[in-house]
Design a protein around this motif. Structure first.
Motif, PDB file in Angstrom:
ATOM      1  N   TYR A   7      -5.396  -6.757  40.172  1.00 47.49           N
ATOM      2  CA  TYR A   7      -4.020  -6.297  40.179  1.00 47.49           C
ATOM      3  C   TYR A   7      -4.015  -4.824  39.806  1.00 47.49           C
ATOM      4  N   VAL A   8      -3.452  -4.009  40.665  1.00 51.99           N
ATOM      5  CA  VAL A   8      -3.404  -2.566  40.420  1.00 51.99           C
ATOM      6  C   VAL A   8      -1.957  -2.163  40.201  1.00 51.99           C
ATOM      7  N   GLU A   9      -1.748  -1.401  39.130  1.00 54.34           N
ATOM      8  CA  GLU A   9      -0.405  -0.937  38.826  1.00 54.34           C
ATOM      9  C   GLU A   9      -0.484   0.574  38.631  1.00 54.34           C
ATOM     10  N   SER A  10       0.363   1.301  39.324  1.00 59.61           N
ATOM     11  CA  SER A  10       0.339   2.756  39.171  1.00 59.61           C
ATOM     12  C   SER A  10       1.753   3.264  38.911  1.00 59.61           C
ATOM     13  N   ARG A  11       1.823   4.303  38.097  1.00 60.87           N
ATOM     14  CA  ARG A  11       3.116   4.908  37.761  1.00 60.87           C
ATOM     15  C   ARG A  11       2.968   6.415  37.802  1.00 60.87           C
ATOM     16  N   ASP A  12       4.035   7.105  38.123  1.00 57.50           N
ATOM     17  CA  ASP A  12       4.037   8.558  38.065  1.00 57.50           C
ATOM     18  C   ASP A  12       4.139   8.979  36.609  1.00 57.50           C
ATOM     19  N   PRO A  13       3.438  10.057  36.222  1.00 59.25           N
ATOM     20  CA  PRO A  13       3.540  10.504  34.834  1.00 59.25           C
ATOM     21  C   PRO A  13       4.938  11.064  34.556  1.00 59.25           C
ATOM     22  N   VAL A  14       5.427  10.788  33.380  1.00 61.94           N
ATOM     23  CA  VAL A  14       6.753  11.232  32.989  1.00 61.94           C
ATOM     24  C   VAL A  14       6.621  12.625  32.379  1.00 61.94           C
ATOM     25  N   THR A  15       7.407  13.570  32.888  1.00 65.20           N
ATOM     26  CA  THR A  15       7.382  14.925  32.337  1.00 65.20           C
ATOM     27  C   THR A  15       8.470  15.044  31.285  1.00 65.20           C
ATOM     28  N   PRO A  16       8.098  15.395  30.052  1.00 71.11           N
ATOM     29  CA  PRO A  16       9.096  15.468  28.990  1.00 71.11           C
ATOM     30  C   PRO A  16       9.988  16.707  29.100  1.00 71.11           C
ATOM     31  N   GLU A  17       9.491  17.795  29.734  1.00 69.96           N
ATOM     32  CA  GLU A  17      10.265  19.028  29.806  1.00 69.96           C
ATOM     33  C   GLU A  17      11.188  19.007  31.021  1.00 69.96           C
ATOM     34  N   THR A  18      12.327  19.622  30.865  1.00 71.14           N
ATOM     35  CA  THR A  18      13.240  19.755  31.996  1.00 71.14           C
ATOM     36  C   THR A  18      12.877  21.030  32.754  1.00 71.14           C
ATOM     37  N   PRO A  19      13.265  21.146  34.002  1.00 72.56           N
ATOM     38  CA  PRO A  19      12.934  22.351  34.772  1.00 72.56           C
ATOM     39  C   PRO A  19      13.477  23.633  34.151  1.00 72.56           C
ATOM     40  N   LYS A  20      14.612  23.561  33.447  1.00 66.45           N
ATOM     41  CA  LYS A  20      15.186  24.746  32.819  1.00 66.45           C
ATOM     42  C   LYS A  20      14.269  25.271  31.724  1.00 66.45           C
ATOM     43  N   GLN A  21      13.672  24.366  30.941  1.00 66.40           N
ATOM     44  CA  GLN A  21      12.759  24.773  29.881  1.00 66.40           C
ATOM     45  C   GLN A  21      11.489  25.388  30.452  1.00 66.40           C
ATOM     46  N   VAL A  22      11.019  24.870  31.574  1.00 66.09           N
ATOM     47  CA  VAL A  22       9.811  25.388  32.203  1.00 66.09           C
ATOM     48  C   VAL A  22      10.029  26.821  32.665  1.00 66.09           C
ATOM     49  N   SER A  23      11.189  27.115  33.269  1.00 67.80           N
ATOM     50  CA  SER A  23      11.462  28.472  33.740  1.00 67.80           C
ATOM     51  C   SER A  23      11.576  29.448  32.569  1.00 67.80           C
ATOM     52  N   GLU A  24      12.168  29.006  31.429  1.00 71.61           N
ATOM     53  CA  GLU A  24      12.248  29.873  30.255  1.00 71.61           C
ATOM     54  C   GLU A  24      10.865  30.157  29.704  1.00 71.61           C
ATOM     55  N   GLN A  25       9.984  29.164  29.709  1.00 66.99           N
ATOM     56  CA  GLN A  25       8.633  29.355  29.202  1.00 66.99           C
ATOM     57  C   GLN A  25       7.864  30.323  30.103  1.00 66.99           C
ATOM     58  N   LYS A  26       8.077  30.245  31.422  1.00 65.74           N
ATOM     59  CA  LYS A  26       7.412  31.171  32.333  1.00 65.74           C
ATOM     60  C   LYS A  26       7.839  32.606  32.058  1.00 65.74           C
ATOM     61  N   GLU A  27       9.124  32.807  31.757  1.00 60.01           N
ATOM     62  CA  GLU A  27       9.604  34.150  31.461  1.00 60.01           C
ATOM     63  C   GLU A  27       8.999  34.670  30.160  1.00 60.01           C
ATOM     64  N   GLU A  28       8.811  33.788  29.182  1.00 56.45           N
ATOM     65  CA  GLU A  28       8.252  34.206  27.903  1.00 56.45           C
ATOM     66  C   GLU A  28       6.770  34.555  28.025  1.00 56.45           C
ATOM     67  N   ASP A  29       6.045  33.929  28.956  1.00 58.20           N
ATOM     68  CA  ASP A  29       4.616  34.141  29.093  1.00 58.20           C
ATOM     69  C   ASP A  29       4.275  35.390  29.885  1.00 58.20           C
ATOM     70  N   ARG A  30       5.244  36.178  30.292  1.00 57.53           N
ATOM     71  CA  ARG A  30       4.972  37.387  31.063  1.00 57.53           C
ATOM     72  C   ARG A  30       5.208  38.605  30.185  1.00 57.53           C
ATOM     73  N   ARG A  31       4.511  39.672  30.497  1.00 54.78           N
ATOM     74  CA  ARG A  31       4.681  40.915  29.758  1.00 54.78           C
ATOM     75  C   ARG A  31       4.836  42.059  30.750  1.00 54.78           C
ATOM     76  N   PRO A  32       5.556  43.123  30.383  1.00 51.55           N
ATOM     77  CA  PRO A  32       5.728  44.247  31.308  1.00 51.55           C
ATOM     78  C   PRO A  32       4.421  45.024  31.465  1.00 51.55           C
ATOM     79  N   LEU A  33       4.281  45.710  32.580  1.00 53.04           N
ATOM     80  CA  LEU A  33       3.087  46.525  32.827  1.00 53.04           C
ATOM     81  C   LEU A  33       3.056  47.717  31.883  1.00 53.04           C
ATOM     82  N   LYS A  34       1.870  48.065  31.411  1.00 49.76           N
ATOM     83  CA  LYS A  34       1.701  49.252  30.568  1.00 49.76           C
ATOM     84  C   LYS A  34       1.535  50.497  31.436  1.00 49.76           C
ATOM     85  N   PHE A  35       0.755  50.366  32.531  1.00 49.59           N
ATOM     86  CA  PHE A  35       0.473  51.495  33.419  1.00 49.59           C
ATOM     87  C   PHE A  35       0.609  51.032  34.856  1.00 49.59           C
ATOM     88  N   SER A  36       0.980  51.948  35.733  1.00 52.76           N
ATOM     89  CA  SER A  36       1.021  51.641  37.158  1.00 52.76           C
ATOM     90  C   SER A  36       0.710  52.912  37.929  1.00 52.76           C
TER      91      SER A  36
END
Length: 178
Positions: A67-96
């Motif tokens: 007997y095989v049972e499979s389930r999709d993993p449940v993501t605890p974070e909402t998409p809004k939190q993920v986008s905020e975290q992406k913005e926090e993980d970026r930094r402005p360029l020092k030189f260009s």
């Protein structure tokens, strides 16, 4: 002249040809290796294909017990939190680069732990000119890198040395052929 060379070569190639061919034909031919004996002559090809297509009850019962049972993993974070975290993980360029020579002007920020090409070259050049002040730790703090990555960057990547060779003057002695 080339015809004569070809004729001489043909003479040596065909010299005593009939005797050499007769000797090869008269040689005893090697016997082929004996065939491997077949142990099960009772099973014909038709019987084998029939046994493959028949149902094997013990295997079917074992298959039904699996007997095989499979389930999709449940993501605890909402998409809004993920986008905020992406913005926090970026930094402005020092030189260009000035202008738009390579299309790098469009980049305004980079993820933390990453460098743009211009920043990497600037960090390597700073370390090369002043290795006492621009250590791996300072480069890691300045560009939001891991200490291990900054150390590897400074150890394994070496910027090019640009050397400008001055033009030759007329005062230099030139060797003249005699």
């Amino acid at each position: 002249m080339s015809n004569m060379g070809a004729r001489v070569a043909r003479m040596f190639r065909n010299f005593n040809l009939e005797n050499r061919v007769y000797r090869e034909i008269c040689k005893e031919k090697p016997e082929p290796a004996p065939r491997h004996p077949v142990h099960n002559p009772s099973c014909s090809p038709g019987e084998k294909s029939d046994s493959i297509h028949q149902k094997n009850d013990p295997l079917v019962s074992l298959l039904r017990s699996v007997y095989v049972e499979s389930r999709d993993p449940v993501t605890p974070e909402t998409p809004k939190q993920v986008s905020e975290q992406k913005e926090e993980d970026r930094r402005p360029l020092k030189f260009s680069l000035p202008g738009d020579p390579y299309g790098l002007v469009d980049i305004t920020d980079v993820p933390k732990g990453k460098l743009s090409i211009v920043e990497a070259l600037k960090a390597l050049n700073s370390h090369k000119r002043e290795p006492k002040t621009w250590t791996a730790e300072k480069v890691a703090l300045e560009y939001s890198l891991n200490a291990k990555d900054a150390k590897a960057l400074l150890e394994f990547f070496i910027p090019f040395d640009v050397k400008i060779i001055p033009p030759q003057t007329e005062k230099l002695k030139q060797i003249k052929g005699s």
